[in-house]
Design a protein around this motif. Structure first.
Motif, PDB file in Angstrom:
ATOM      1  N   GLU A 291      32.436  44.064  13.334  1.00 50.00           N
ATOM      2  CA  GLU A 291      34.294  43.132  13.164  1.00 50.00           C
ATOM      3  C   GLU A 291      35.465  43.823  13.305  1.00 50.00           C
ATOM      4  OE1 GLU A 291      35.361  40.274   9.519  1.00 50.00           O
ATOM      5  OE2 GLU A 291      33.244  41.132   8.755  1.00 50.00           O
ATOM      6  N   LEU A 292      36.395  43.080  13.750  1.00 49.25           N
ATOM      7  CA  LEU A 292      37.841  43.749  14.025  1.00 49.25           C
ATOM      8  C   LEU A 292      38.580  43.520  12.428  1.00 49.25           C
ATOM      9  CD1 LEU A 292      38.986  44.186  17.415  1.00 49.25           C
ATOM     10  CD2 LEU A 292      38.671  45.692  15.754  1.00 49.25           C
ATOM     11  N   GLN A 293      38.776  44.127  11.622  1.00 50.35           N
ATOM     12  CA  GLN A 293      39.303  43.988  10.536  1.00 50.35           C
ATOM     13  C   GLN A 293      40.846  43.629  10.485  1.00 50.35           C
ATOM     14  OE1 GLN A 293      38.439  44.873   6.437  1.00 50.35           O
ATOM     15  NE2 GLN A 293      41.119  46.022   6.132  1.00 50.35           N
ATOM     16  N   ASP A 294      41.610  44.885  11.510  1.00 54.17           N
ATOM     17  CA  ASP A 294      43.121  43.840  11.514  1.00 54.17           C
ATOM     18  C   ASP A 294      42.796  45.228  12.680  1.00 54.17           C
ATOM     19  OD1 ASP A 294      43.385  47.029  11.200  1.00 54.17           O
ATOM     20  OD2 ASP A 294      43.489  46.662   8.812  1.00 54.17           O
ATOM     21  N   GLU A 295      44.373  45.553  13.322  1.00 56.07           N
ATOM     22  CA  GLU A 295      44.235  46.385  15.227  1.00 56.07           C
ATOM     23  C   GLU A 295      43.523  47.323  14.932  1.00 56.07           C
ATOM     24  OE1 GLU A 295      48.271  45.901  16.911  1.00 56.07           O
ATOM     25  OE2 GLU A 295      48.263  43.743  17.120  1.00 56.07           O
ATOM     26  N   GLU A 296      43.501  47.848  13.811  1.00 53.79           N
ATOM     27  CA  GLU A 296      43.311  49.544  13.789  1.00 53.79           C
ATOM     28  C   GLU A 296      41.839  49.569  12.950  1.00 53.79           C
ATOM     29  OE1 GLU A 296      46.733  51.359  11.128  1.00 53.79           O
ATOM     30  OE2 GLU A 296      47.902  51.494  12.922  1.00 53.79           O
ATOM     31  N   THR A 297      41.429  49.323  12.407  1.00 57.65           N
ATOM     32  CA  THR A 297      40.283  48.745  11.691  1.00 57.65           C
ATOM     33  C   THR A 297      38.872  48.166  11.714  1.00 57.65           C
ATOM     34  OG1 THR A 297      41.958  49.196   9.108  1.00 57.65           O
ATOM     35  CG2 THR A 297      39.349  48.981   8.938  1.00 57.65           C
ATOM     36  N   LEU A 298      37.927  48.795  12.189  1.00 56.17           N
ATOM     37  CA  LEU A 298      36.722  48.428  12.512  1.00 56.17           C
ATOM     38  C   LEU A 298      35.547  48.412  11.668  1.00 56.17           C
ATOM     39  CD1 LEU A 298      34.716  47.569  15.455  1.00 56.17           C
ATOM     40  CD2 LEU A 298      34.733  49.616  15.918  1.00 56.17           C
ATOM     41  N   ILE A 299      34.883  47.540  10.667  1.00 57.72           N
ATOM     42  CA  ILE A 299      33.769  46.899   9.872  1.00 57.72           C
ATOM     43  C   ILE A 299      32.821  46.847  10.811  1.00 57.72           C
ATOM     44  CG2 ILE A 299      33.078  45.617   8.090  1.00 57.72           C
ATOM     45  CD1 ILE A 299      36.364  46.784   7.800  1.00 57.72           C
ATOM     46  N   PHE A 300      31.923  48.160   9.999  1.00 61.19           N
ATOM     47  CA  PHE A 300      30.490  48.005  10.013  1.00 61.19           C
ATOM     48  C   PHE A 300      29.718  47.027   9.262  1.00 61.19           C
ATOM     49  CE2 PHE A 300      31.464  50.939  14.056  1.00 61.19           C
ATOM     50  CZ  PHE A 300      30.286  51.011  14.953  1.00 61.19           C
ATOM     51  N   SER A 301      28.930  46.111   9.615  1.00 62.34           N
ATOM     52  CA  SER A 301      28.155  45.848   8.175  1.00 62.34           C
ATOM     53  C   SER A 301      26.783  46.222   8.349  1.00 62.34           C
ATOM     54  CB  SER A 301      28.388  44.514   8.578  1.00 62.34           C
ATOM     55  OG  SER A 301      27.456  43.775   7.158  1.00 62.34           O
ATOM     56  N   ILE A 302      25.799  46.729   8.297  1.00 56.25           N
ATOM     57  CA  ILE A 302      24.209  47.393   8.488  1.00 56.25           C
ATOM     58  C   ILE A 302      23.692  46.685   7.265  1.00 56.25           C
ATOM     59  CG2 ILE A 302      23.321  49.117   8.540  1.00 56.25           C
ATOM     60  CD1 ILE A 302      25.602  49.487  10.469  1.00 56.25           C
ATOM     61  N   LYS A 303      22.783  45.920   7.604  1.00 58.56           N
ATOM     62  CA  LYS A 303      21.869  45.343   7.010  1.00 58.56           C
ATOM     63  C   LYS A 303      20.094  46.164   7.457  1.00 58.56           C
ATOM     64  CE  LYS A 303      18.861  41.454   5.442  1.00 58.56           C
ATOM     65  NZ  LYS A 303      18.905  40.335   6.014  1.00 58.56           N
TER      66      LYS A 303
END
Length: 509
Positions: free
Chosen positions: A464-476
């Motif tokens: 998911e994009l947290q904002d225009e500059e940050t990408l969040i990977f969520s790894i289960k």
């Protein structure tokens, strides 16, 4: 599967050749011996189609030399095939009898159809070309086939080749302009029957020594930076350039041309005229070399006999299977990492950060398959070995540009090494293409980090994009992820640079 050796003797009109193959565990036939003799048997075939005693004696003497090699390798069953000159000789049976009595070999004289068929078989089993025109110029005959959707549609064999054309039309070592024109008029008359290839606009695939020499000369002429001649492509202007260049040289200079075998110096110009005319009839701008020819076709017939059809279902998949076997690739790991890489790519596409095409997915799969294959040689410099192996090994089914793309993706380690690898090939690609290959390489590197311990612990990947500059990977994960987390934090910077985003990776159960 045991490593078996196979031998074949090819009695051509210009050259005779013994080739010995080793069948490796993957099923691949690896050439381990290649003995050539320039016998020029065609010169001993009279106008009355009698193979003179001198020619028969030369044939037998050459075969006796070959048998010293086959005996050394302890080959009990060697195929021995003969083409145009023996086929056209009216004393063919006498020749066969003498060979059988005085050597270890039994000659099988190929029919015109068989000679054409085996050339076609070699092409469809070693390239990914679905439809095309093959042309095999020997010393005494020229075979042409048309195949569509990998199936043979039509074929023809003409009773002339590079050696007989030279003998018929050329007085000295090299042809004059008038003699070249005479060759063209002769070919035009002969090829009038070829309505079934006229205006097909399909690639023409050259087989045999003359085609190989044409390609080698062109590669030397342009300082071609990649290794290998199989599946090398030239356009009509390239072929014409080589024709003009070679015709401008004296015979002494021809014999010194890099890439041109000395024994073909007097044959190459007539042969190129044949290639040019066929390309003109087909109306194509693509001339592709198949290094695999008649000899390979004979073995492909045996290898594929259990398929129910005479060709591999997928040439590229067969080649990658061979790579996996030769370099001990962990295929289960590859499939798992490929799945992770595709999921990441599709998430990036949904977020609008990249556009994904079918071709991109294919490149991603292939790049993942051979990623860091150079680890087989040395883990410390795996990337360099990967690039070298993939750019210097023929991969059946991949054209040279396609092989280069896979090499760039699979050897990716960082932006600096990527730029270094692409230096000699930068004119092959656009800036956008190179950016895409860096992206694919960095995704694969990231995906391999997620499976650093080969435990297949990843259950789900979300982005998911947290904002225009940050990408969040969520790894289960299903197990402890600390080793994977360490590698991911170490490698994510390469993906950040291509995407121009800061990446945060969150692991959880």
């Amino acid at each position: 599967m045991e490593q078996d050796k196979y031998g074949i003797v090819d009695i051509g009109s210009n050259t005779m050749r013994l080739v010995i193959y080793l069948r490796e565990k993957s099923g691949r036939l690896k050439e381990i011996e290649n003995v050539k003799a320039v016998a020029r048997l065609r010169n001993y075939l009279t106008d009355d189609r009698v193979l003179e005693a001198k020619g028969v004696n030369l044939l037998i003497e050459t075969l006796q030399t070959f048998q010293e090699v086959t005996r050394h390798y302890e080959l009990s069953d060697v195929k021995c095939v003969a083409t145009a000159t023996v086929r056209q000789a009216i004393n063919q049976q006498e020749v066969i009898k003498r060979v059988s009595e005085e050597t270890d070999f039994t000659i099988r004289v190929l029919s015109e159809y068989e000679e054409a068929y085996y050339g076609y078989l070699a092409v469809v089993n070693s390239t990914s070309i679905e439809s095309g025109i093959t042309i095999d110029i020997g010393g005494g005959s020229t075979e042409i086939t048309f195949f569509k959707n990998r199936q043979l549609v039509n074929h023809i064999s003409f009773p002339f080749g590079a050696l007989s054309l030279r003998k018929q039309f050329v007085q000295d070592e090299t042809p004059t302009e008038e003699e070249i024109e005479a060759i063209r008029l002769f070919l035009d008359e002969q090829f009038k029957t070829l309505d079934w290839i006229r205006n097909k606009c399909l690639p023409v695939i050259g087989i045999g020594g003359s085609a190989r020499n044409l390609v080698q000369v062109h590669q030397e002429y342009i300082n071609y930076p990649l290794s290998g001649v199989h599946q090398y492509m030239m356009n009509a202007a390239d072929v014409q350039l080589m024709s003009t260049y070679l015709q401008s040289l004296s015979f002494d200079d021809l014999q010194r041309v890099e890439g041109l075998a000395k024994d073909r110096a007097d044959l190459i110009i007539p042969a190129i005229e044949v290639f040019k005319m066929i390309m003109d009839i087909v109306q194509t701008d693509k001339f592709v070399l198949s290094r695999k020819g008649l000899r390979d076709g004979v073995f492909y017939e045996e290898i594929t006999k259990d398929f129910g059809f005479p060709y591999f279902p997928n040439v590229i998949e067969e080649s990658f299977y061979e790579l996996a076997t030769d370099y001990q690739i962990n295929v289960n790991q590859v499939f798992y990492v490929t799945k992770c890489a595709l999921i990441i790519y599709e998430h990036l596409n949904k977020l609008g950060l990249v556009t994904i095409t079918r071709e991109d997915k294919l490149l991603l799969r292939r790049g993942t398959y051979v990623f860091n294959i150079g680890n087989y040689i040395d883990s410390e410099s795996s990337s360099k070995h990967t690039f070298y192996l993939l750019t210097n090994r023929t991969i059946d089914g991949l054209m040279h540009r396609e092989r280069m793309i896979i090499a760039l993706i699979a050897s990716f380690t960082n932006k600096s090494s990527f730029k270094q690898n692409v230096t000699l090939f930068s004119q092959w690609f656009t800036k956008d293409e190179l950016t895409k290959y860096r992206l694919l390489g960095s995704i694969i590197k990231f995906a391999y980090s997620l499976n650093a311990t080969n435990r297949n612990i990843i259950e789900r990947i979300n982005l998911e994009l947290q904002d225009e500059e940050t990408l969040i990977f969520s790894i289960k994960c299903r197990k402890d992820w600390k080793p994977e987390q360490y590698q991911v934090e170490k490698q994510k910077k390469h993906l950040e640079k291509v995407l121009k985003k800061t990446i945060t990776v969150k692991f959880h159960f």
